[in-house]
Design an enzyme around this catalytic site. Structure first.
Site, short mmCIF file in Angstrom:
data_model
loop_
_atom_site.label_atom_id
_atom_site.label_comp_id
_atom_site.label_asym_id
_atom_site.label_seq_id
_atom_site.Cartn_x
_atom_site.Cartn_y
_atom_site.Cartn_z
N LYS A 22 -1.08 4.04 9.12
CA LYS A 22 -1.30 2.86 8.26
C LYS A 22 -0.71 1.62 8.92
CE LYS A 22 1.67 1.92 4.80
NZ LYS A 22 2.18 0.54 4.76
N ASN A 23 0.55 1.72 9.33
CA ASN A 23 1.21 0.51 9.83
C ASN A 23 0.63 0.02 11.15
OD1 ASN A 23 2.76 0.46 7.58
ND2 ASN A 23 4.65 1.17 8.56
N CYS A 118 9.76 -8.20 -2.87
CA CYS A 118 9.21 -6.87 -2.66
C CYS A 118 10.19 -5.88 -3.23
CB CYS A 118 9.02 -6.68 -1.17
SG CYS A 118 8.98 -4.98 -0.64
N ARG A 123 13.17 -9.10 2.07
CA ARG A 123 12.15 -9.07 3.14
C ARG A 123 11.56 -10.46 3.46
NH1 ARG A 123 8.48 -3.73 2.57
NH2 ARG A 123 8.26 -3.98 4.80
N ASP A 308 11.42 4.55 6.79
CA ASP A 308 10.27 5.04 6.01
C ASP A 308 10.30 6.55 5.78
OD1 ASP A 308 9.36 2.48 5.77
OD2 ASP A 308 7.69 2.67 7.15
N ARG A 400 -1.53 3.69 -1.39
CA ARG A 400 -1.41 2.66 -0.36
C ARG A 400 -1.21 3.31 1.02
NH1 ARG A 400 3.09 -1.45 -1.16
NH2 ARG A 400 2.17 -1.95 0.84
C1 UD1 Z 1 7.51 -2.61 8.98
C2 UD1 Z 1 6.72 -1.53 8.30
C3 UD1 Z 1 7.56 -0.86 7.22
C4 UD1 Z 1 8.88 -0.38 7.80
C5 UD1 Z 1 9.58 -1.50 8.54
C6 UD1 Z 1 10.84 -1.06 9.27
C7 UD1 Z 1 4.44 -2.33 8.41
C8 UD1 Z 1 3.24 -2.83 7.68
N1 UD1 Z 1 5.53 -2.10 7.69
O1 UD1 Z 1 7.80 -3.59 7.98
O2 UD1 Z 1 6.84 0.25 6.69
O3 UD1 Z 1 9.71 0.07 6.75
O4 UD1 Z 1 8.70 -2.07 9.52
O5 UD1 Z 1 10.55 -0.03 10.14
O6 UD1 Z 1 4.40 -2.10 9.61
N2 UD1 Z 1 13.47 -9.41 8.42
C9 UD1 Z 1 13.98 -10.68 8.31
N3 UD1 Z 1 13.12 -11.73 8.58
C10 UD1 Z 1 11.83 -11.55 8.98
C11 UD1 Z 1 11.35 -10.23 9.09
C12 UD1 Z 1 12.19 -9.18 8.82
O7 UD1 Z 1 15.13 -10.88 7.96
O8 UD1 Z 1 11.15 -12.53 9.22
C13 UD1 Z 1 14.36 -8.25 8.14
C14 UD1 Z 1 13.85 -7.38 7.00
O9 UD1 Z 1 14.26 -7.88 5.74
C15 UD1 Z 1 14.49 -6.05 7.34
C16 UD1 Z 1 14.48 -6.03 8.88
O10 UD1 Z 1 14.31 -7.40 9.27
O11 UD1 Z 1 15.82 -6.02 6.90
C17 UD1 Z 1 13.37 -5.22 9.50
O12 UD1 Z 1 12.14 -5.56 8.89
P1 UD1 Z 1 10.76 -5.49 9.71
O13 UD1 Z 1 10.95 -4.62 10.91
O14 UD1 Z 1 10.25 -6.86 9.92
O15 UD1 Z 1 9.82 -4.75 8.68
P2 UD1 Z 1 8.29 -5.04 8.41
O16 UD1 Z 1 7.60 -5.45 9.66
O17 UD1 Z 1 8.15 -5.89 7.20
#
Ligand code: UD1
Length: 422
Positions: A22-23, A118, A123, A308, A400
């Site tokens: 999915k991701n 979320c 996030r 996850d 989802r």
């Molecule tokens: C992706 C995955 C999700 C998984 C996560 C971590 C997808 C669609 N989703 O989510 O299933 O749980 O990686 O492996 O691929 N953060 C910030 N600022 C930002 C972005 C992130 O502070 O702009 C923080 C987040 O709050 C979190 C950490 O960084 O604490 C990691 O998040 P991130 O790796 O970005 O997760 P996603 O890409 O949203």
């Protein structure tokens, strides 16, 4: 709203085919916005999140058709006639933010709604925005939308991520493929989904080096072409179903499974006393009926233990011998499955980002509520190990990210059915 009823009925036996990730698919789909030529994805999973991304891409002017029952997606973004990703779609799925980098890189402007809160924590998307700014984007936040412009096109730059972010790495990687000059992404995410995206972009003509390491270097090109790309195996679906025979005994072969996708997770299964073997077709997991050993888990970016799989691992630990400590380091507030597991008789104490689980002999079936995607599947796993009937409501969360969960588990002997609420 549908519910799933699971009745614990002992050891499982057979095979489960693991779908495309999915991701990975959710980041590969927006890559179509980078090119005027078609992008075809094979091995796509059939999930509601994929439908949401399809709707989003179509709203921007891309054509998306599904072949072979949705396992093949053919996308074409000849001309984008809308550059606004609307709140009504973005709020349903955070991954919608991934259209920002590609649209901006190709056409020099994009407006994308902020995803908002979320269930598993705040996030934010600040890292996505900072990365694009480092490539020369001008950004303005107005009425809940990011207004992004790059009048002369994006230009290469150095992006040094303060923390590892999968999504921000993906957005920056896609944008950099069409930026003028060289972009270096430091402290980049190393997840298999990033590697898969880089491979697909390279098939489209991008010049990328270093994916899967901390530093990714991208040499921008003038245009990208079309490509056909198979979506990598879903390591989270794989890990989830590996836990099924671990939790209620049996022997299940996960078709398409690969150790390199779930290394840290397999180490924990091994320490818990669950056997994992490589086969010609995937991975075979076996466990005799009986309690596993308690193990401690700390979630980390890849190659560490994935956040996850934390909820599902907690379900296993609920009936382990001894006490395990699960530390959630990626997302705050990601223990919403704990109170539901407690309703099934689990002994769990949560303090901040740490859950302490003391294994009990047996869980007991109960009505429980799914709160997010991974939490919902952890309740199904717990139901497989419980005495009596577990009724999981709000299963739209499950749709989802898990295709055909009922038939996949039924196929290995689980007693599970989906019912429509009256
Ligand atoms: C992706 C995955 C999700 C998984 C996560 C971590 C997808 C669609 N989703 O989510 O299933 O749980 O990686 O492996 O691929 N953060 C910030 N600022 C930002 C972005 C992130 O502070 O702009 C923080 C987040 O709050 C979190 C950490 O960084 O604490 C990691 O998040 P991130 O790796 O970005 O997760 P996603 O890409 O949203």
């Amino acid at each position: 709203m549908d519910s799933i009823i699971v009745t614990g009925n002992g050891p499982l036996k057979g095979q489960i085919a693991i779908a495309g990730a999915k991701n990975a698919c959710l980041t590969l789909m927006p890559a179509t916005l980078l090119s005027e030529e078609p992008l075809t994805l094979t091995n796509a999973p059939r999930l509601s999140d994929i439908k949401t991304m399809t709707t989003l891409l179509q709203s921007l002017g891309a054509e998306v058709s599904q072949l072979q029952g949705g396992q093949v997606l053919v996308m074409s973004s000849h001309a984008l006639d809308n550059h606004v990703a609307d709140y009504d779609i973005v709020r349903k799925m955070r991954a919608s933010i991934l259209v920002l980098g590609p649209m901006l890189a190709r056409d020099g402007h994009a407006v994308v709604s902020l995803p908002g809160g979320c269930a598993i924590g705040a996030r934010p998307v600040d890292l996505h925005l900072k990365a694009l700014e480092a490539m020369g984007a001008e950004l303005e936040l107005k009425d809940g939308y990011v207004h992004a412009r790059a009048p002369g096109g994006l230009r290469g730059g150095v992006v040094d991520f303060p923390i590892v972010s999968v999504g921000a790495t993906e957005n920056a990687l896609m944008a950099a493929t069409l930026a003028k000059g060289t972009t270096v992404l430091k402290n980049a995410a190393r997840e298999p989904e990033i590697v898969d995206l880089a491979q697909c972009l390279r098939r489209m003509g991008a010049q990328i080096e270093g994916e899967g390491t901390h530093t990714i270097t991208i040499q921008g090109v003038d245009r990208l072409g079309g490509a056909t790309h198979p979506v990598v195996t879903d390591r989270i679906e794989l890990g989830t179903y590996m836990l099924a025979p671990a939790i209620c005994g049996g022997e299940v072969e996960l078709l398409g499974g690969r150790i390199d996708l779930v290394g840290a997770f397999c180490e924990k299964l091994d320490a818990a006393g669950v056997s994992v073997e490589e086969t010609a077709k995937g991975l075979k997991v076996s466990h005799k009926n009986g309690r596993v050993k308690a193990v401690d888990v700390v979630t980390e970016p890849f190659p560490g233990f994935p956040t996850d799989l934390q909820a599902q691992m907690m379900a296993l630990m609920c009936t382990a011998e001894g006490t395990s400590v699960l530390e959630e380091k990626i997302f705050e507030n990601r223990f919403m499955h704990a109170p539901e597991l407690i309703r099934m008789g689990a002994n769990i104490e949560v303090h901040g980002g740490t859950a302490t689980v003391t294994g009990v002999d047996r869980l007991k079936g109960a009505p429980v509520m799914a709160t997010d995607l991974r939490a919902s599947v952890s309740l199904i796993l717990a139901g497989l190990a419980a005495e009596g009937e577990t009724i999981v409501s709000r299963v739209y969360h499950l749709d989802r990210g898990y295709e055909h969960v009922v038939s996949k588990l039924e196929g290995v002997g689980a007693k599970i059915e989906r019912v429509s609420d009256r």
